[in-house]
Design a protein around this motif. Structure first.
Motif, mmCIF file in Angstrom:
data_model
loop_
_atom_site.group_PDB
_atom_site.id
_atom_site.type_symbol
_atom_site.label_atom_id
_atom_site.label_comp_id
_atom_site.label_asym_id
_atom_site.label_seq_id
_atom_site.Cartn_x
_atom_site.Cartn_y
_atom_site.Cartn_z
ATOM 1 N N ALA B 56 -6.085 -5.936 21.717
ATOM 2 C CA ALA B 56 -4.916 -6.611 20.967
ATOM 3 C C ALA B 56 -5.358 -7.263 19.860
ATOM 4 C CB ALA B 56 -4.232 -7.494 22.026
ATOM 5 N N ARG B 59 -6.376 -5.061 16.992
ATOM 6 C CA ARG B 59 -5.144 -4.584 16.424
ATOM 7 C C ARG B 59 -4.571 -5.497 15.518
ATOM 8 N NH1 ARG B 59 -2.476 -1.248 21.501
ATOM 9 N NH2 ARG B 59 -3.646 0.510 21.356
ATOM 10 N N ARG B 60 -4.415 -6.827 16.140
ATOM 11 C CA ARG B 60 -3.774 -7.698 15.015
ATOM 12 C C ARG B 60 -4.792 -8.185 13.557
ATOM 13 N NH1 ARG B 60 -2.845 -10.935 19.663
ATOM 14 N NH2 ARG B 60 -0.575 -10.378 20.273
ATOM 15 N N ALA B 62 -6.409 -5.812 12.299
ATOM 16 C CA ALA B 62 -5.759 -4.666 11.291
ATOM 17 C C ALA B 62 -4.623 -5.067 10.305
ATOM 18 C CB ALA B 62 -5.566 -3.330 12.029
ATOM 19 N N LEU B 63 -3.793 -5.835 10.931
ATOM 20 C CA LEU B 63 -2.465 -6.190 10.380
ATOM 21 C C LEU B 63 -2.979 -7.458 9.675
ATOM 22 C CD1 LEU B 63 0.535 -5.537 10.045
ATOM 23 C CD2 LEU B 63 0.979 -7.474 11.640
ATOM 24 N N ALA B 66 -4.515 -5.860 6.497
ATOM 25 C CA ALA B 66 -3.789 -5.177 5.514
ATOM 26 C C ALA B 66 -3.137 -6.139 4.599
ATOM 27 C CB ALA B 66 -2.698 -4.433 6.285
ATOM 28 N N ARG B 67 -2.468 -7.647 5.464
ATOM 29 C CA ARG B 67 -1.704 -8.583 4.501
ATOM 30 C C ARG B 67 -2.745 -9.003 3.413
ATOM 31 N NH1 ARG B 67 2.049 -10.075 1.662
ATOM 32 N NH2 ARG B 67 3.660 -9.917 3.200
ATOM 33 N N ALA B 69 -5.316 -7.415 1.917
ATOM 34 C CA ALA B 69 -5.806 -6.362 1.190
ATOM 35 C C ALA B 69 -4.467 -6.234 0.211
ATOM 36 C CB ALA B 69 -5.856 -5.123 1.608
ATOM 37 N N LEU B 70 -3.265 -6.315 0.741
ATOM 38 C CA LEU B 70 -1.967 -6.204 -0.037
ATOM 39 C C LEU B 70 -1.917 -7.390 -1.229
ATOM 40 C CD1 LEU B 70 0.796 -5.425 -0.802
ATOM 41 C CD2 LEU B 70 1.607 -6.450 0.961
ATOM 42 N N ASP B 73 -4.733 -6.762 -4.092
ATOM 43 C CA ASP B 73 -3.859 -5.835 -4.597
ATOM 44 C C ASP B 73 -3.040 -6.147 -5.755
ATOM 45 O OD1 ASP B 73 -3.080 -3.329 -5.571
ATOM 46 O OD2 ASP B 73 -2.847 -2.233 -3.738
ATOM 47 N N ARG B 74 -2.026 -6.914 -5.293
ATOM 48 C CA ARG B 74 -1.259 -7.572 -6.079
ATOM 49 C C ARG B 74 -1.806 -8.531 -7.249
ATOM 50 N NH1 ARG B 74 3.607 -8.910 -1.565
ATOM 51 N NH2 ARG B 74 4.565 -6.614 -1.830
ATOM 52 N N ALA B 77 -4.002 -6.271 -9.731
ATOM 53 C CA ALA B 77 -3.456 -4.958 -10.048
ATOM 54 C C ALA B 77 -3.295 -4.894 -11.816
ATOM 55 C CB ALA B 77 -1.933 -4.994 -9.517
ATOM 56 N N GLU B 130 0.662 4.173 -11.589
ATOM 57 C CA GLU B 130 -0.352 3.478 -10.407
ATOM 58 C C GLU B 130 -0.936 4.758 -9.537
ATOM 59 O OE1 GLU B 130 1.192 -0.213 -8.781
ATOM 60 O OE2 GLU B 130 -0.353 -0.235 -7.267
ATOM 61 N N LEU B 131 0.076 5.285 -9.301
ATOM 62 C CA LEU B 131 -0.372 6.649 -8.243
ATOM 63 C C LEU B 131 -1.007 7.656 -9.192
ATOM 64 C CD1 LEU B 131 3.170 6.858 -6.452
ATOM 65 C CD2 LEU B 131 1.090 6.142 -5.616
#
Lengths: 261, 138
Positions: B56, B59-60, B62-63, B66-67, B69-70, B73-74, B77, B130-131
C-alpha cells in the motif's frame, strides 16, 4: 525493466492499484498524469473538455471557467476515453455529453461511467449513503466529501442506494431525464410535464428557492399510476443550471409493491 | 584479490539468509517458529500485514510521485511562442491539423478551427506542439 501498468478498464482497479482508500486521496489530476495524461486548463467555449493523445502521451484540457467539481468530472470522463482509445485520440466533449445518461452503450456513456466510478467508487460511496430515504441533504454531504457536482452525486446515490428513490430533471419545457434506483420498477415513470402542485413547479417557474428538506406530497403530482393519488411520496427539489432536480423517495413502498403484484 | 567491503559482507549474509528461508517448505517454516516458542499462525498474520502495508505504501508513493512530477512539469513547461495575430494563429493550427501525426478524429472535429475562440485555438496549438506534432511558425 517492465513498465508499470497504466491502463485500466475499470476505475476501481486503478484506485486499488494506486492504494487509494478514501475520497480525499482521489487526486484526479495526479491519477491522470500517472496514466500518461497531463491535465491543462484553458477557456473553452465550444466544448467542456478535450483530449489530444499521441502514442503513450495525452493532454486533457478542461474549461478553466467551470466549477472545480465539474472540472473533476470532465477529467475523469476524458481519462475514461484515454483508457479505451489510447494511441491516437482527439476528442472534444460538450457539456451535453457530460450530462447524458451513464447507462448507454456508447463511448460517451462509457466515459461518464468511468468518471463516476473513479470519483465516487462504489466501495467508498455506498456505505456513506446509509439506509435512510435519500434526499439532497445526504447528497450535499457526499458532494462535499467526494468533490463532485450535485447532479453527478445525486445520480450516483440513486444508482447505489438500497432504498426506493427516483431522480428527475425538468427543464423549462419538459422532463429531460429520470433515474430510478434498483428498488423502483421501470414501469413507474414520472409525468412528462411538471404538475402545477409539485413543489418543483414554483421553484422552476417562480422565484421560490431550492427546498431545504424533503416534504411529503401526493404521489399523483409526480407519477403516472392509477393508484398514485392514494399514496404519498417525499419530494426534495433544488435549482440547478437549466432546470430543477427533484429527488423522490418513499417512506411507504406499497405503491411500488403493488406494481409487482 | 580484492577484499570484500563490510557492506558486501553484510549483503552476502543477507542473501544467504533469504536463500535459506526461500528453500524451506511452509511446514518447515511453521515448525521453525513453533520451535522458537511462537504461534506460527500469528507470525504468518503479522507478516501478511507487513507485506500488505508495504505494498500500500509503495502504491501511494506512485501517486505522490505523479503529483510531484505533474507540478514540476507545469513549472518547467516550455512557453510556446505563438504567432502574433489571430489569423496567423488560425493558419498555424491548420498547419498542425494537416500534419500526418495529428489524430484524424481531432482534425475532423476541429474542421477549419474557425468556430473556435482564439483562446481555444491557442491552447490547441500548444497541446499539439507539446505532443511533438510540429513547431510553431514565427
Amino acid at each position: 525493466m517492465e513498465k508499470p501498468r497504466t491502463r485500466f478498464e475499470y476505475p476501481e482497479d486503478l484506485l486499488n492499484h494506486l492504494g487509494i482508500e478514501s475520497p480525499d486521496e482521489i487526486d484526479v489530476e495526479a491519477i491522470a498524469y500517472y496514466c500518461g495524461a497531463k491535465v491543462d486548463f484553458a477557456k473553452l467555449t465550444t466544448c467542456a473538455a478535450r483530449i489530444v493523445g499521441i502514442g503513450d502521451r495525452s493532454i486533457i484540457t478542461v474549461n478553466s471557467q467551470d466549477k472545480p467539481d465539474r472540472q473533476r468530472f470532465s477529467i475523469g470522463h476524458e481519462l475514461g476515453h484515454w483508457m479505451h482509445d489510447r494511441g491516437t485520440i482527439g476528442l472534444s466533449c460538450t457539456t451535453a455529453t457530460l450530462r447524458q445518461d451513464w447507462n448507454g452503450d456508447n463511448t460517451e456513456a462509457r466515459a461518464n461511467r468511468f468518471s463516476a466510478g473513479l470519483l465516487m467508487p462504489k466501495s467508498m460511496f455506498q456505505n456513506r449513503i446509509g439506509i435512510k430515504s435519500l434526499d439532497f441533504r445526504i447528497v450535499d454531504k457526499l458532494h462535499l466529501e467526494f468533490g463532485t457536482s450535485m447532479t453527478a452525486t445525486a445520480i450516483r446515490a440513486v444508482e447505489l442506494t438500497e432504498t426506493a428513490a427516483m431522480l428527475v430533471f425538468n427543464g423549462k419545457r419538459t422532463r429531460q431525464w429520470c433515474k430510478r434506483s434498483a428498488r423502483v420498477p421501470f414501469d413507474l415513470s414520472p409525468l412528462w410535464d411538471l404538475h402545477q402542485e409539485a413543489f418543483a413547479f414554483d421553484i422552476l417557474f417562480g422565484a421560490v428557492p431550492s427546498m431545504y428538506q424533503a416534504r411529503k406530497i401526493t404521489a399523483d403530482r409526480w407519477l403516472k399510476h392509477p393508484s398514485a393519488h392514494m399514496f404519498e411520496i417525499r419530494e426534495h427539489t433544488i435549482k440547478v443550471p437549466e432546470g430543477v432536480l427533484s429527488l423522490l423517495s418513499w417512506d411507504d413502498t406499497r405503491l411500488i409493491e403493488a406494481l409487482y403484484r | 584479490m580484492k577484499m570484500p567491503t563490510e557492506k558486501e559482507k553484510l549483503d552476502r549474509i543477507h542473501n544467504a539468509l533469504i536463500q535459506a528461508i526461500d528453500e524451506m517448505s511452509p511446514e518447515e517454516l511453521r515448525q521453525h517458529f513453533a520451535d522458537d516458542g511462537e504461534d506460527p499462525d500469528e507470525v504468518v498474520e503479522q507478516h501478511r500485514k507487513l507485506i500488505s502495508s508495504a505494498i500500500a505504501k509503495s502504491r501511494r508513493t506512485a501517486l505522490s510521485d505523479a503529483r510531484a512530477a505533474l507540478d514540476n512539469d507545469r513549472r518547467t513547461a516550455e512557453i510556446v511562442k505563438l504567432p502574433s495575430t489571430p489569423e496567423a494563429r488560425l493558419a498555424e493550427l491548420q498547419r498542425l491539423l494537416n500534419d500526418p501525426s495529428t489524430p484524424r478524429t481531432l482534425a475532423a472535429r476541429a474542421g477549419t478551427g474557425e468556430q473556435m475562440t482564439d483562446a481555444e485555438v491557442s491552447s490547441l496549438i500548444a497541446n499539439l506542439l507539446e505532443l511533438g506534432v510540429g513547431k510553431a511558425a514565427d
